[in-house]
Design a protein around this motif. Structure first.
Motif, PDB file in Angstrom:
ATOM      1  N   SER A 207       0.814  -0.789   0.484  1.00 40.84           N
ATOM      2  CA  SER A 207       0.041   0.021   0.233  1.00 40.84           C
ATOM      3  C   SER A 207       0.576   1.513   0.125  1.00 40.84           C
ATOM      4  N   TYR A 208       1.383   2.169  -1.035  1.00 41.08           N
ATOM      5  CA  TYR A 208       2.194   2.946  -1.071  1.00 41.08           C
ATOM      6  C   TYR A 208       1.236   4.780  -0.084  1.00 41.08           C
ATOM      7  N   PHE A 209      -0.206   4.519  -0.303  1.00 39.89           N
ATOM      8  CA  PHE A 209      -0.211   5.721   0.382  1.00 39.89           C
ATOM      9  C   PHE A 209      -2.206   5.066   0.582  1.00 39.89           C
ATOM     10  N   PRO A 210      -2.156   5.344   2.267  1.00 38.08           N
ATOM     11  CA  PRO A 210      -3.111   4.080   2.503  1.00 38.08           C
ATOM     12  C   PRO A 210      -4.356   4.923   2.838  1.00 38.08           C
ATOM     13  N   TYR A 211      -4.413   6.536   2.863  1.00 36.46           N
ATOM     14  CA  TYR A 211      -5.203   7.268   2.751  1.00 36.46           C
ATOM     15  C   TYR A 211      -6.151   7.674   1.392  1.00 36.46           C
ATOM     16  N   ILE A 212      -5.610   7.185   0.571  1.00 34.14           N
ATOM     17  CA  ILE A 212      -6.165   7.867  -1.111  1.00 34.14           C
ATOM     18  C   ILE A 212      -7.285   7.673  -0.640  1.00 34.14           C
TER      19      ILE A 212
END
Length: 137
Positions: free
Chosen positions: A34-39
């Motif tokens: 997960s590169y950006f969990p809050y996308i």
């Protein structure tokens, strides 16, 4: 590779095309990391801000009445949400045809600016729905 329900499934490499195998590898890689969990949350907030900005610009500068404007923006977003299930890799050109038709009709009826904004609503809805579908588990 995990399917949309989270269960592992294998691709039959003899029957799958090179493009399907490549997409499966990329999706598997993205699900593992997960590169950006809050996308999803940030994209939803950005979506709401962009919709309000489009409504304000159309109302203030293009002088579109507010009630029909809000109705059309909601209908455009619903249309994008309903048509987002069309496979992006194989049939993505259909989405481009819809956007081109919107812009051409805007030009034909002297509402080019308004229809460009509605095309942005449609395209941004497609992006948000695609990201949500790819990242939610």
């Amino acid at each position: 590779m995990a399917n949309k329900y989270g269960k592992k499934s294998k691709i039959d490499k003899k029957k799958a095309t090179k493009q399907e195998v490549a997409v499966a590898k990329v999706e598997e890689h993205l699900q593992q990391r997960s590169y950006f969990p809050y996308i999803n949350g940030l994209l939803q907030i950005l979506y709401i801000i962009v919709m309000f900005a489009i409504i304000i610009v159309n109302y203030q500068y293009l002088h579109v009445p507010i009630v029909p404007l809000c109705t059309i923006v909601v209908l455009e977003a619903v249309m994008g949400a309903l048509l987002c299930r069309i496979a992006a890799l194989r049939y993505g050109w259909i989405q481009l045809i819809i956007i081109a038709i919107q812009i051409a009709l805007g030009y034909a009826f002297d509402r080019l600016g308004f229809m460009i904004f509605m095309s942005i609503v449609y395209a941004f809805t497609l992006v948000v729905m695609w990201v949500r579908r790819r990242t939610l588990k």
